[in-house]
Design a protein around this motif. Structure first.
Motif, PDB file in Angstrom:
ATOM      1  N   ARG A 162       3.147  -2.215 -40.046  1.00  0.00           N
ATOM      2  CA  ARG A 162       2.684  -1.636 -41.457  1.00  0.00           C
ATOM      3  C   ARG A 162       1.705  -0.429 -41.474  1.00  0.00           C
ATOM      4  O   ARG A 162       2.145   0.353 -41.976  1.00  0.00           O
ATOM      5  CB  ARG A 162       2.586  -3.093 -42.292  1.00  0.00           C
ATOM      6  N   ALA A 163       0.787  -0.715 -40.832  1.00  0.00           N
ATOM      7  CA  ALA A 163      -0.168   0.324 -41.045  1.00  0.00           C
ATOM      8  C   ALA A 163       0.355   1.660 -40.341  1.00  0.00           C
ATOM      9  O   ALA A 163       0.031   2.791 -41.048  1.00  0.00           O
ATOM     10  CB  ALA A 163      -1.339  -0.023 -40.192  1.00  0.00           C
ATOM     11  N   CYS A 164       1.159   1.564 -39.202  1.00  0.00           N
ATOM     12  CA  CYS A 164       1.659   2.802 -38.746  1.00  0.00           C
ATOM     13  C   CYS A 164       2.789   3.295 -39.712  1.00  0.00           C
ATOM     14  O   CYS A 164       2.818   4.681 -40.049  1.00  0.00           O
ATOM     15  CB  CYS A 164       2.470   2.575 -37.478  1.00  0.00           C
ATOM     16  N   ALA A 165       3.652   2.422 -40.285  1.00  0.00           N
ATOM     17  CA  ALA A 165       4.711   3.068 -41.496  1.00  0.00           C
ATOM     18  C   ALA A 165       3.849   3.573 -42.429  1.00  0.00           C
ATOM     19  O   ALA A 165       4.330   4.594 -43.088  1.00  0.00           O
ATOM     20  CB  ALA A 165       5.275   1.890 -41.941  1.00  0.00           C
ATOM     21  N   ASP A 166       2.606   3.003 -42.940  1.00  0.00           N
ATOM     22  CA  ASP A 166       1.922   3.723 -44.126  1.00  0.00           C
ATOM     23  C   ASP A 166       1.546   5.181 -43.696  1.00  0.00           C
ATOM     24  O   ASP A 166       1.763   6.303 -44.328  1.00  0.00           O
ATOM     25  CB  ASP A 166       0.752   2.931 -44.488  1.00  0.00           C
ATOM     26  N   VAL A 167       0.954   5.283 -42.559  1.00  0.00           N
ATOM     27  CA  VAL A 167       0.490   6.554 -41.895  1.00  0.00           C
ATOM     28  C   VAL A 167       1.705   7.566 -41.806  1.00  0.00           C
ATOM     29  O   VAL A 167       1.475   8.352 -42.389  1.00  0.00           O
ATOM     30  CB  VAL A 167      -0.256   6.373 -40.648  1.00  0.00           C
ATOM     31  N   LEU A 168       2.770   7.080 -41.416  1.00  0.00           N
ATOM     32  CA  LEU A 168       4.168   8.235 -41.265  1.00  0.00           C
ATOM     33  C   LEU A 168       4.219   8.336 -42.629  1.00  0.00           C
ATOM     34  O   LEU A 168       4.861   9.709 -42.758  1.00  0.00           O
ATOM     35  CB  LEU A 168       5.028   7.534 -40.271  1.00  0.00           C
ATOM     36  N   ARG A 169       4.160   7.735 -43.649  1.00  0.00           N
ATOM     37  CA  ARG A 169       4.849   7.897 -44.973  1.00  0.00           C
ATOM     38  C   ARG A 169       3.798   8.742 -45.511  1.00  0.00           C
ATOM     39  O   ARG A 169       4.039   9.793 -46.265  1.00  0.00           O
ATOM     40  CB  ARG A 169       5.037   6.457 -45.982  1.00  0.00           C
ATOM     41  N   GLY A 198       2.131  11.370 -44.569  1.00  0.00           N
ATOM     42  CA  GLY A 198       2.156  12.825 -44.039  1.00  0.00           C
ATOM     43  C   GLY A 198       0.848  13.192 -43.500  1.00  0.00           C
ATOM     44  O   GLY A 198       0.858  14.353 -43.268  1.00  0.00           O
ATOM     45  N   VAL A 199      -0.067  12.349 -43.398  1.00  0.00           N
ATOM     46  CA  VAL A 199      -1.591  13.126 -43.048  1.00  0.00           C
ATOM     47  C   VAL A 199      -1.668  12.314 -41.646  1.00  0.00           C
ATOM     48  O   VAL A 199      -1.750  11.124 -41.543  1.00  0.00           O
ATOM     49  CB  VAL A 199      -2.419  12.579 -44.077  1.00  0.00           C
ATOM     50  N   TYR A 200      -1.788  12.992 -40.654  1.00  0.00           N
ATOM     51  CA  TYR A 200      -1.759  12.575 -39.405  1.00  0.00           C
ATOM     52  C   TYR A 200      -2.869  12.934 -38.595  1.00  0.00           C
ATOM     53  O   TYR A 200      -3.004  12.236 -37.304  1.00  0.00           O
ATOM     54  CB  TYR A 200      -0.435  13.252 -38.766  1.00  0.00           C
ATOM     55  N   VAL A 201      -3.638  13.858 -39.033  1.00  0.00           N
ATOM     56  CA  VAL A 201      -4.966  14.017 -38.070  1.00  0.00           C
ATOM     57  C   VAL A 201      -5.936  14.214 -39.129  1.00  0.00           C
ATOM     58  O   VAL A 201      -6.028  14.900 -39.892  1.00  0.00           O
ATOM     59  CB  VAL A 201      -4.773  15.408 -37.044  1.00  0.00           C
ATOM     60  N   LEU A 202      -7.173  13.635 -38.565  1.00  0.00           N
ATOM     61  CA  LEU A 202      -8.384  13.750 -39.422  1.00  0.00           C
ATOM     62  C   LEU A 202      -8.246  13.729 -40.832  1.00  0.00           C
ATOM     63  O   LEU A 202      -8.785  14.423 -41.881  1.00  0.00           O
ATOM     64  CB  LEU A 202      -9.132  15.077 -39.100  1.00  0.00           C
ATOM     65  N   GLU A 240      -4.696  10.126 -37.033  1.00  0.00           N
ATOM     66  CA  GLU A 240      -4.487   9.085 -38.173  1.00  0.00           C
ATOM     67  C   GLU A 240      -4.064   7.672 -37.565  1.00  0.00           C
ATOM     68  O   GLU A 240      -4.562   6.595 -37.953  1.00  0.00           O
ATOM     69  CB  GLU A 240      -3.745   9.335 -39.386  1.00  0.00           C
ATOM     70  N   LEU A 241      -2.862   7.865 -36.747  1.00  0.00           N
ATOM     71  CA  LEU A 241      -2.267   6.302 -36.195  1.00  0.00           C
ATOM     72  C   LEU A 241      -3.442   5.690 -35.332  1.00  0.00           C
ATOM     73  O   LEU A 241      -3.353   4.515 -35.657  1.00  0.00           O
ATOM     74  CB  LEU A 241      -1.081   7.119 -35.386  1.00  0.00           C
ATOM     75  N   GLN A 242      -4.215   6.304 -34.577  1.00  0.00           N
ATOM     76  CA  GLN A 242      -4.881   5.642 -33.802  1.00  0.00           C
ATOM     77  C   GLN A 242      -6.147   5.120 -34.561  1.00  0.00           C
ATOM     78  O   GLN A 242      -6.603   3.961 -34.398  1.00  0.00           O
ATOM     79  CB  GLN A 242      -5.596   6.638 -32.534  1.00  0.00           C
ATOM     80  N   ALA A 243      -6.553   5.752 -35.482  1.00  0.00           N
ATOM     81  CA  ALA A 243      -7.628   5.442 -36.387  1.00  0.00           C
ATOM     82  C   ALA A 243      -7.314   3.908 -37.158  1.00  0.00           C
ATOM     83  O   ALA A 243      -7.707   3.120 -37.357  1.00  0.00           O
ATOM     84  CB  ALA A 243      -8.184   6.493 -37.253  1.00  0.00           C
ATOM     85  N   ALA A 244      -5.802   4.015 -37.792  1.00  0.00           N
ATOM     86  CA  ALA A 244      -5.504   2.982 -38.390  1.00  0.00           C
ATOM     87  C   ALA A 244      -5.265   1.669 -37.454  1.00  0.00           C
ATOM     88  O   ALA A 244      -6.005   0.580 -38.078  1.00  0.00           O
ATOM     89  CB  ALA A 244      -3.912   3.194 -39.020  1.00  0.00           C
ATOM     90  N   LEU A 245      -4.999   2.114 -36.404  1.00  0.00           N
ATOM     91  CA  LEU A 245      -4.859   0.802 -35.307  1.00  0.00           C
ATOM     92  C   LEU A 245      -6.117   0.430 -34.929  1.00  0.00           C
ATOM     93  O   LEU A 245      -6.285  -0.791 -34.771  1.00  0.00           O
ATOM     94  CB  LEU A 245      -3.864   1.069 -34.161  1.00  0.00           C
TER      95      LEU A 245
END
Ligand SMILES: *Cc1c(COP(=O)(O)O)cnc(C)c1O
Length: 396
Positions: A26-33, A35-39, A248-253
């Motif tokens: 779910r967290a990955c999907a939220d990040v993907l949606r 649109g902010v991917y870095v820092l 952002e993906l790594q930070a969320a995970l």
């Protein structure tokens, strides 16, 4: 009877934890949606949680532990990258991961290797003292295998001698140690800067590469923020840096994994305690020291000789238990590093590189795995001792 499944050297905790897997998905999907991917907000939230964990020290997320080490030195002005001298020296252990020496060189400074103490895997304070010269600027203290016990004494030493202390807590994230005056603190809060790695096999693992820095002085954190992102602040590039931004993906995970970290660490400590209790009196096998606060990233035993170590690894492999050698060569023996070594003898690091073996220890081991490893080790050790004592070609 079907043979028991092989026990790998490492397995991600997420695989066997459907709830965590769903949460992370779910967290990955939220990040993907988003649109902010870095820092972005995930990185900032993760930095804030790491900061809260480490006594409020300012934390700067970067994209690997290796970069964290190099940027720590550059931030402190050690080596040419950070405006220091090309002959700035950094003392570091001979028996550690190659990234430690690479970081010193990438920062434009000179590595000076120190040997391990006669007992255990870490260099003594005396070894640091003997290696210190006029050009020594910093000590790189590595909490090897999860052992942070050397940090309090090194912190006091560096303060007294006016040296920077950079803690490499890649393997001892979450470990604690106690100073002679009784204060107990987490690894990462003793020195001037701490470098963390979230490589998947570390005590806090990402699903890829990531790292972070923690600083005692907020001005250093600001400098590291510049360095990780091309010196960029506002509309300007205030200095030259590099790209070492966290996703952002790594930070969320990682933020989700950090919430579960206390249980994961407790499980590591429980498994280590069971190994240590089960294997106290095995002839020819030296167990790792059980310091209070050890984070047990790796459980590394030491054999008497290389032939016995290799035979034990083979015997365990036959029983379906994977092992690994950390590290097969001390830094002064690496082809790229040997010319930099000043030639001092470092016999303990050579011995440990030949005789140590890491056994599986990670939170995803279940009780059956643990019992099997506990039962199989003495049997494999018996085979190994006989195999190592039998000359090649002789009848068994
Ligand atoms: C893993 C590790 C590093 C490097 O971290 P990466 O995230 O893999 O770049 C540095 N030092 C030590 C002691 C390590 O174990």
């Amino acid at each position: 009877m079907t043979p028991a499944a092989a026990i790998p050297f490492f397995r991600s905790p997420v695989r066997d934890d459907p709830e965590m897997l769903a949460h992370m998905t779910r967290a990955c999907a939220d990040v993907l949606r988003s649109g902010v991917y870095v820092l972005g907000p995930q990185v900032h939230a993760f930095e804030a949680s790491l900061s809260a964990m480490h006594d409020g020290r300012e934390v700067v997320a970067v994209n690997s532990g290796s970069d964290a080490l190099c940027l720590a030195l550059a931030t402190l002005g050690v080596g040419t990258l950070g405006g220091g001298g090309a002959d700035d020296e950094v003392i570091l252990p001979a028996y550690t991961f190659v990234a430690c020496a690479e970081a010193v060189l990438a920062a434009g400074a000179r590595p000076v290797f120190v040997d391990c103490a006669t007992s255990g895997f870490l260099p003594s304070l005396e070894a640091h003292h003997a290696a210190r010269g006029e050009r020594t600027r910093a000590v790189l203290a590595v909490g090897l295998f999860g052992d942070a016990s050397a940090l309090p004494a090194l912190a006091a030493y560096c303060r007294q001698k006016g040296l920077w202390l950079v803690e490499d807590i890649a393997q001892c994230f979450g470990a604690s140690s106690t100073a002679p005056d009784g204060t107990t603190r987490l690894a990462g809060t003793w020195g001037d800067a701490a470098a963390m790695s979230f490589y998947p096999t570390k005590t806090l693992g990402a699903a890829g590469d990531a790292g972070a820095l923690a600083f005692a002085d907020a001005r250093h954190a600001r400098q590291a923020r510049l360095l990780r992102n091309h010196g960029h602040e506002g509309n300007e590039h205030l200095c030259l840096g590099r790209n070492s931004r966290m996703d952002e993906l790594q930070a969320a995970l990682l933020h989700i994994a950090l919430a579960a970290f206390p249980q994961a660490l407790a499980r590591r400590r429980e498994i280590a305690a069971r190994y240590l209790a089960a294997w106290t009196a095995l002839p020819g096998l030296t167990l790792p020291h059980d310091h209070a606060g050890h984070a047990w990233n790796y459980f590394v035993v030491t054999l008497g000789a290389r032939a016995q170590r290799d035979a034990l690894a083979d015997a365990l492999a036959k029983e379906g238990v994977a092992t690994r050698v950390y590290y097969p060569a001390p830094l002064q023996h690496h082809r790229a590093l040997a010319p930099l070594h000043d030639g001092r003898a470092l016999p303990r690091s050579e011995h440990l590189a030949q005789c140590s073996l890491a056994l599986p220890l990670y939170p995803a081991l279940n009780d059956d795995d643990i019992n099997r490893i506990i039962d199989v080790l003495p049997v494999a050790l018996g085979h190994a001792t006989r195999a190592a004592a039998t000359p090649a070609g002789a009848a068994p």
